[in-house]
Motif scaffolding. Structure first.
Motif, short mmCIF file in Angstrom:
data_model
loop_
_atom_site.label_atom_id
_atom_site.label_comp_id
_atom_site.label_asym_id
_atom_site.label_seq_id
_atom_site.Cartn_x
_atom_site.Cartn_y
_atom_site.Cartn_z
N GLY A 91 41.68 117.96 -25.53
CA GLY A 91 41.90 117.25 -26.79
C GLY A 91 40.62 116.81 -27.50
O GLY A 91 40.52 116.90 -28.73
N HIS A 92 39.64 116.34 -26.74
CA HIS A 92 38.48 115.70 -27.37
C HIS A 92 37.62 116.59 -28.26
O HIS A 92 37.31 116.21 -29.39
N LYS A 129 47.46 106.50 -14.73
CA LYS A 129 46.72 107.24 -15.76
C LYS A 129 45.70 108.13 -15.06
O LYS A 129 44.87 107.66 -14.28
N GLY A 188 47.33 111.26 -24.03
CA GLY A 188 46.64 110.92 -25.28
C GLY A 188 46.92 112.04 -26.26
O GLY A 188 46.94 113.21 -25.87
N ASP A 189 47.15 111.69 -27.52
CA ASP A 189 47.66 112.70 -28.45
C ASP A 189 47.18 112.42 -29.88
O ASP A 189 46.72 111.31 -30.18
N SER A 199 44.73 107.04 -27.67
CA SER A 199 44.20 107.30 -26.32
C SER A 199 45.27 107.06 -25.27
O SER A 199 46.19 106.24 -25.45
N GLY A 200 45.13 107.75 -24.16
CA GLY A 200 46.04 107.54 -23.04
C GLY A 200 45.94 106.12 -22.52
O GLY A 200 46.91 105.58 -21.98
N VAL A 241 36.16 110.91 -28.09
CA VAL A 241 36.46 110.35 -29.42
C VAL A 241 37.12 108.98 -29.26
O VAL A 241 37.09 108.17 -30.16
N THR A 242 37.72 108.73 -28.09
CA THR A 242 38.39 107.44 -27.88
C THR A 242 37.52 106.43 -27.12
O THR A 242 38.01 105.37 -26.75
N MET A 287 46.41 119.65 -26.32
CA MET A 287 46.94 118.70 -25.34
C MET A 287 48.21 119.22 -24.66
O MET A 287 48.41 118.97 -23.48
N GLY A 304 44.75 111.98 -19.79
CA GLY A 304 43.82 112.00 -20.90
C GLY A 304 43.57 113.42 -21.42
O GLY A 304 44.20 114.38 -20.96
N GLY A 305 42.62 113.51 -22.34
CA GLY A 305 42.39 114.77 -23.04
C GLY A 305 41.30 115.65 -22.43
O GLY A 305 41.38 116.87 -22.50
N ILE A 311 43.89 109.50 -33.45
CA ILE A 311 44.05 109.85 -32.04
C ILE A 311 44.48 108.60 -31.28
O ILE A 311 43.86 107.54 -31.41
N THR A 333 44.71 120.00 -32.25
CA THR A 333 44.45 118.95 -31.25
C THR A 333 45.70 118.74 -30.39
O THR A 333 45.65 118.73 -29.16
O1 IP8 Z 1 41.42 111.04 -23.10
C1 IP8 Z 1 42.73 111.24 -26.04
O2 IP8 Z 1 43.19 110.63 -24.85
P1 IP8 Z 1 42.18 109.96 -23.80
C2 IP8 Z 1 43.41 112.58 -26.26
O3 IP8 Z 1 43.07 109.19 -22.88
C3 IP8 Z 1 42.90 113.39 -27.40
O4 IP8 Z 1 41.25 109.05 -24.56
C4 IP8 Z 1 43.89 114.15 -28.14
C5 IP8 Z 1 41.65 113.46 -27.77
#
Ligand code: IP8
Length: 260
Positions: free
Chosen positions: A49-50, A4, A134-135, A148-149, A211-212, A78, A44-45, A146, A74
């Motif tokens: 994404g965030h 990851k 993450g999607d 998370s990855g 957000v995650t 990504m 990750g985003g 959402i 969103t």
């Molecule tokens: O960065 C969340 O993935 P993370 C991706 O792995 C989005 O938490 C779309 C916010």
């Protein structure tokens, strides 16, 4: 093996829609030289994404029709970041292929409920490198959210019986307290699940709120995989060669989390 790459390692988190192209290229070279197979990459985003997910409150589920365009935006943000990663991998001769979670996963109140893994498994058998991220995903309870990855990587590791999970972030690993505010904070090289659970609430939040959920949530997501016997190593992916070493199983500065 599962790798990851956190959004903080491949984007400039403070500046919206800013990839760290140099870091992506270096990390792709490290993946190439490590030559590990089978491998699944999840990213990750970060600054893609965030901010969009936050603006449209996508992780809170459907409350207003104006969020629908936000879901599209969103996911689209990504795919832009994902394209950069997949392009770099292909340019290095790695047969990478994007697997959007929004097309193969449905969550229930934010937790993975169904995951169509058939194509992914076939890709691994044929020697592809699947790249997930993450999607924004559809949800059977709250319509969308959402994913998370980290939840993705943990779930994949458990269902595919992965040998190891490597988590590449922008810090060296875990500390006994927040090193920025607590002088007694010590770096943790190795930790068992019992020790980790005791420490969990003390692991500091990152500067930028995802957000995650930042590091504490990351740990929480990884615990079920460790419980099932998949060791996790957290390393600083912004430092050259750490990801290479972790992929090769070589000694590297980082935090190893094991069941016992
Ligand atoms: O960065 C969340 O993935 P993370 C991706 O792995 C989005 O938490 C779309 C916010």
């Amino acid at each position: 093996m599962l790798l990851k790459l956190g959004g903080s390692a491949i984007t400039t988190k403070e500046k919206h829609f800013t990839p760290d192209v140099e870091a992506i290229m270096r990390l792709v070279e490290e993946i190439k030289h490590a030559d590990v197979s089978p491998l699944i990459l999840v990213h990750g985003g970060g600054s893609f994404g965030h901010p969009v997910a936050k603006q449209y409150l996508i992780n809170e589920g459907y409350t207003d029709s104006s969020q629908i365009i936000g879901f599209s935006k969103t996911h689209q943000a990504m795919t832009v970041l994902n394209n950069l990663v997949v392009d770099s991998l292909i340019n290095q001769g790695i047969p990478a292929i994007a697997v959007p979670a929004s097309s193969c996963i449905i969550t229930k109140s934010g937790r993975i409920e169904s995951f169509e893994k058939g194509p992914l498994i076939k890709m691994l058998e044929l020697g592809f490198l699947p790249v997930l991220y993450g999607d924004a995903v559809l949800d059977s309870d709250i319509d969308f959210t959402i994913l998370s990855g980290d939840q993705l990587v943990s779930s994949l590791a458990m269902s595919l019986n992965a040998e190891r999970i490597i988590i590449g972030v922008d810090v060296d690993g875990l500390y006994t307290a927040d090193p920025k505010t607590d002088l007694s904070a010590r770096f943790i090289q190795h930790i068992t699940l019992t020790e980790l659970k005791r420490l969990q609430h003390r692991v500091g939040e990152g500067k930028v709120t995802d957000v995650t959920g930042g590091m504490p949530r990351k740990i929480q997501e990884l615990i079920p995989a460790v419980e099932q016997g998949v060791p996790v190593i957290i390393v600083n992916a912004t430092k050259p060669n750490n990801i290479y070493k972790a992929l090769r199983g070589q000694e590297v500065v980082g935090t190893e989390i094991e069941r016992a």
